[in-house]
Design a protein around this motif. Structure first.
Motif, short mmCIF file in Angstrom:
data_model
loop_
_atom_site.label_atom_id
_atom_site.label_comp_id
_atom_site.label_asym_id
_atom_site.label_seq_id
_atom_site.Cartn_x
_atom_site.Cartn_y
_atom_site.Cartn_z
N MET A 1 0.84 -1.19 0.00
CA MET A 1 0.00 0.00 0.00
C MET A 1 0.88 1.24 0.00
O MET A 1 2.03 1.20 0.40
N GLU A 2 0.30 2.37 -0.47
CA GLU A 2 0.93 3.66 -0.34
C GLU A 2 0.25 4.41 0.80
O GLU A 2 -0.98 4.42 0.89
N ILE A 3 1.04 5.05 1.65
CA ILE A 3 0.48 5.71 2.82
C ILE A 3 1.23 7.01 3.08
O ILE A 3 2.46 7.03 3.05
N PRO A 4 0.51 8.13 3.28
CA PRO A 4 1.18 9.37 3.66
C PRO A 4 1.88 9.20 4.99
O PRO A 4 1.37 8.52 5.89
N LEU A 5 3.05 9.82 5.14
CA LEU A 5 3.84 9.63 6.35
C LEU A 5 3.95 10.93 7.15
O LEU A 5 4.18 12.00 6.58
N PHE A 6 3.81 10.79 8.45
CA PHE A 6 4.00 11.90 9.38
C PHE A 6 5.14 11.51 10.32
O PHE A 6 4.93 10.82 11.30
N PRO A 7 6.38 11.94 10.03
CA PRO A 7 7.50 11.62 10.92
C PRO A 7 7.43 12.47 12.20
O PRO A 7 7.19 13.68 12.14
N LEU A 8 7.63 11.84 13.34
CA LEU A 8 7.55 12.52 14.63
C LEU A 8 8.64 12.02 15.57
O LEU A 8 9.14 10.91 15.40
N HIS A 9 8.95 12.83 16.55
CA HIS A 9 9.76 12.35 17.66
C HIS A 9 8.82 11.73 18.69
O HIS A 9 8.68 12.20 19.82
N ALA A 10 8.12 10.70 18.26
CA ALA A 10 7.13 10.00 19.08
C ALA A 10 6.88 8.65 18.45
O ALA A 10 7.10 8.45 17.25
N VAL A 11 6.41 7.71 19.27
CA VAL A 11 6.06 6.37 18.79
C VAL A 11 4.60 6.13 19.15
O VAL A 11 4.21 6.24 20.33
N LEU A 12 3.78 5.83 18.16
CA LEU A 12 2.38 5.49 18.38
C LEU A 12 2.23 3.98 18.36
O LEU A 12 2.73 3.31 17.44
N CYS A 13 1.54 3.42 19.36
CA CYS A 13 1.28 1.99 19.41
C CYS A 13 -0.19 1.72 19.10
O CYS A 13 -1.06 2.55 19.41
N PRO A 14 -0.51 0.59 18.50
CA PRO A 14 -1.91 0.26 18.25
C PRO A 14 -2.73 0.30 19.54
O PRO A 14 -2.30 -0.18 20.58
N GLY A 15 -3.91 0.90 19.45
CA GLY A 15 -4.79 1.02 20.61
C GLY A 15 -4.61 2.30 21.39
O GLY A 15 -5.44 2.63 22.24
N ILE A 16 -3.54 3.05 21.12
CA ILE A 16 -3.28 4.31 21.81
C ILE A 16 -3.80 5.47 20.96
O ILE A 16 -3.70 5.46 19.73
N VAL A 17 -4.38 6.47 21.63
CA VAL A 17 -4.88 7.67 20.95
C VAL A 17 -3.91 8.81 21.20
O VAL A 17 -3.49 9.04 22.34
N MET A 18 -3.55 9.54 20.14
CA MET A 18 -2.56 10.61 20.22
C MET A 18 -3.16 11.92 19.71
O MET A 18 -3.72 11.96 18.61
N PRO A 19 -3.04 13.01 20.49
CA PRO A 19 -3.45 14.32 19.97
C PRO A 19 -2.34 14.92 19.13
O PRO A 19 -1.15 14.79 19.45
N LEU A 20 -2.70 15.59 18.04
CA LEU A 20 -1.72 16.25 17.17
C LEU A 20 -2.21 17.65 16.84
O LEU A 20 -3.40 17.86 16.57
N HIS A 21 -1.30 18.60 16.87
CA HIS A 21 -1.59 19.96 16.42
C HIS A 21 -0.87 20.16 15.11
O HIS A 21 0.37 20.08 15.05
#
Length: 256
Positions: free
Chosen positions: A1-21
């Motif tokens: 698949m092709e997927i847009p990427l958002f590189p961050l100094h953070a790690v998101l795990c499945p099941g976790i909700v993350m706020p982004l500005h």
């Protein structure tokens, strides 16, 4: 698949909700694309470089999390506030830096392999018991300031029965201890019954350095992730215990 990427100094795990500005033009474009198409994007850890730096100068992890937008609000100037939920993992095969304002990855979705199911169940019980101790040490004592775990999760769970848990060397968690975990994190959170779901939940909650959290995300099996988690929890319990003891009064050595 092709997927847009958002590189961050953070790690998101499945099941976790993350706020982004969202304020950079490139990621405003990414957000508009995902909202208009109803498609997810990928969050990947930046290993080298800056979040707002040149795309070609970034070095990112090879495994990331699929992020689905759950809530989105747009400011008049085009910025966004998002709540995204991790729904799975992917492995990057290639990264396109030219066809869009943001990075686009060619990726393969990763399935979750439990490994030895009996071992996974026993390790899950041990991880819950260690996590109880970890939360106890995080709680502030009298006269101390304590940090609150501000973690949001998105899980389909049921309340576990004690019969589901194998005894750990320290004894299985009591009903009161399980209730304490749920109350400490979020009133509606229930401890997951599934070892894989539990492994991701704890990977996203335990406060460790980003490379360690990334290693948890990348684990090949649930058993491998739980083994790694137990080692990290033991380390954190040791460090927290020593830190807290520094502030414990020495009863027998008081000045008159």
């Amino acid at each position: 698949m092709e997927i847009p990427l958002f590189p961050l100094h953070a790690v998101l795990c499945p099941g976790i909700v993350m706020p982004l500005h969202i304020f950079e033009d490139r990621y405003r474009a990414l957000t508009r694309h995902c909202i208009e198409t109803g498609s997810p994007f990928g969050i990947v850890l930046i290993r080298e470089g800056l979040e707002g730096g040149a795309r070609r100068s970034l070095s990112v992890a090879g495994i990331g999390a699929v992020a689905e937008i759950r809530e989105a609000s747009r400011y008049a100037d085009g910025r966004y506030d998002l709540l995204v939920a991790g729904t799975g993992r992917f492995a990057l095969e290639d990264v396109d830096v030219a066809s869009a304002p943001y990075l686009v990855g060619t990726a393969t979705t990763l399935d979750d392999d439990v490994g030895d199911e009996e071992a996974a169940e026993k390790l899950s019980a041990a991880a819950v018991a260690r996590f109880v101790k970890y939360l106890e040490l995080l709680r502030a004592r009298d006269g101390e300031d304590g940090d609150v775990l501000d973690i949001r999760v998105e899980l389909e769970t049921r309340e576990p029965s004690l019969g589901d848990l194998e005894a750990d060397e320290g004894g299985e968690p009591s009903e009161e201890e399980l209730a304490e975990i749920e109350a400490t994190l979020e009133p509606r959170l229930l401890i997951p019954d599934d070892p894989t779901t539990l492994s991701y939940l704890l990977s996203g909650i335990v406060q460790v350095e980003l490379p360690r959290r990334q290693a948890l995300l990348e684990a090949d099996t649930t058993v491998e992730r739980l083994v790694h988690l137990l080692a990290l929890l033991d380390r954190e319990i040791l460090l927290l215990g020593r830190r807290l003891r520094l502030f414990s009064p020495e009863i027998g050595n008081r000045a008159g």
